[in-house]
Design an enzyme around this catalytic site. Sequence first.
Site, PDB file in Angstrom:
ATOM      1  N   ASP A 146      -0.151   5.113   0.795  1.00 44.52           N
ATOM      2  CA  ASP A 146      -0.359   6.123   1.830  1.00 44.52           C
ATOM      3  C   ASP A 146      -0.280   5.487   3.216  1.00 44.52           C
ATOM      4  O   ASP A 146      -0.987   4.525   3.507  1.00 44.52           O
ATOM      5  CB  ASP A 146      -1.734   6.787   1.653  1.00 44.52           C
ATOM      6  CG  ASP A 146      -1.587   8.245   1.285  1.00 44.52           C
ATOM      7  OD1 ASP A 146      -0.912   8.972   2.044  1.00 44.52           O
ATOM      8  OD2 ASP A 146      -2.121   8.638   0.236  1.00 44.52           O
ATOM      9  N   ASP A 153      -1.313  -0.409   6.015  1.00 49.81           N
ATOM     10  CA  ASP A 153      -1.528   0.278   7.290  1.00 49.81           C
ATOM     11  C   ASP A 153      -2.992   0.269   7.699  1.00 49.81           C
ATOM     12  O   ASP A 153      -3.311   0.682   8.809  1.00 49.81           O
ATOM     13  CB  ASP A 153      -1.033   1.734   7.217  1.00 49.81           C
ATOM     14  CG  ASP A 153      -1.917   2.613   6.348  1.00 49.81           C
ATOM     15  OD1 ASP A 153      -2.225   2.194   5.210  1.00 49.81           O
ATOM     16  OD2 ASP A 153      -2.316   3.693   6.788  1.00 49.81           O
ATOM     17  N   ASP A 159       0.860  -1.171   0.000  1.00 53.45           N
ATOM     18  CA  ASP A 159       0.000   0.000   0.000  1.00 53.45           C
ATOM     19  C   ASP A 159       0.907   1.236   0.000  1.00 53.45           C
ATOM     20  O   ASP A 159       2.080   1.145   0.365  1.00 53.45           O
ATOM     21  CB  ASP A 159      -0.884  -0.037   1.257  1.00 53.45           C
ATOM     22  CG  ASP A 159      -1.783   1.175   1.352  1.00 53.45           C
ATOM     23  OD1 ASP A 159      -2.483   1.476   0.363  1.00 53.45           O
ATOM     24  OD2 ASP A 159      -1.778   1.833   2.409  1.00 53.45           O
TER      25      ASP A 159
HETATM   26 MG   LIG Z   1      -2.753   3.227   3.430  1.00 53.47          MG
END
Ligand SMILES: [Mg+2]
Length: 342
Positions: A28, A225, A26
């Site tokens: 961000d 995250d 991922d």
């Molecule tokens: Mg993310």
Amino acid sequence: MSQTVRTRPEGSARALSEAYDTALLDLDGVVYAGGHAIVHAVESLGVARDGGMRLAYVTNNALRTPDAVAEHLTELGIATEGSDVITSAQAVARLIADQVPAGARVLVIGGEGLRVALRERGLEPVDSAEDEPVAVVQGYGGPELPWGRFAEACFAIARGVPWFASNTDLTIPSARGIAPGNGAAVEVVRIATGAEPQVAGKPLPPMHRETVLRTGAERPLVVGDRLDTDIEGAFNGDVDSLLVLTGVTDGAQLLAAPPQHRPTYVDADLRGLLTGQPEVTPAGEGFRCGGWTATAGEDRLELTGEGEPLDGLRALCAAAWTAAGDGACGLDGGKALARLGL
Ligand SMILES: [Mg+2]
């Protein structure tokens, strides 16, 4: 789902970058935040790649093209090709192409990433409901997307044209705060039409399928995250996952995670790719990891010992997830987490 319920993080004697052939990362909150690289990301990814791990970047953001994302990563110091980037625009374009005739017109509510992805699948992006589209696709259009675009979508959907969305993330992080994401824009059209879109992005199977098709990964590790996109997407695809704590998830959310949100591994940041992972083992009434022992009490989680804070978190995960079984742990972990500084 056929997966057994995970009740503790796994250990790994080998570095994760050696135990898995491809990292599905991922962006961000994992690689960058806003315009800046996250601490330890650039050097950790460089070492993992030099050691032979394939790196692929998997994003729900449909606005930018893979080439534009690759250029941004390269500027940050992570040399990347467009072919290393998989977007929800690509996943939704394939989903549409599977259901409409070759060369069909598709009404686009979104940005350049969607148009490029549609053309790559042989579809023709159009801008008006009067252009006789056979599908409507909606992806994040950025701050300049005019309100009138939603009207075009509604006109076409009211005629029975099928509606697709790249992703339904309600928010998008920005330097000035939380901004409405594509999911919020999809709600505008949903409220106005009463229709339901077909959705491609994480955590849904079309995105995972696109990623596996494009990377050819045989032993992939999802790195993310967010529990409800990255980790749930890995769960749905029956793939192992590493949660990093550099983004939106904190210790309390991790302890309260239901089975589909429990990662295989947890680490502070992307340095976790370069190391093994410690075992979490049963110890008396609780679980031990490193110097810490965690147990589930009447109404809260208890932690004793000392050592690496992350080992304490791993032990707490085992105590919380075991107590919760196939539900979500309601025990208070606040005091234990405070002891770890997490
Ligand atoms: Mg993310």
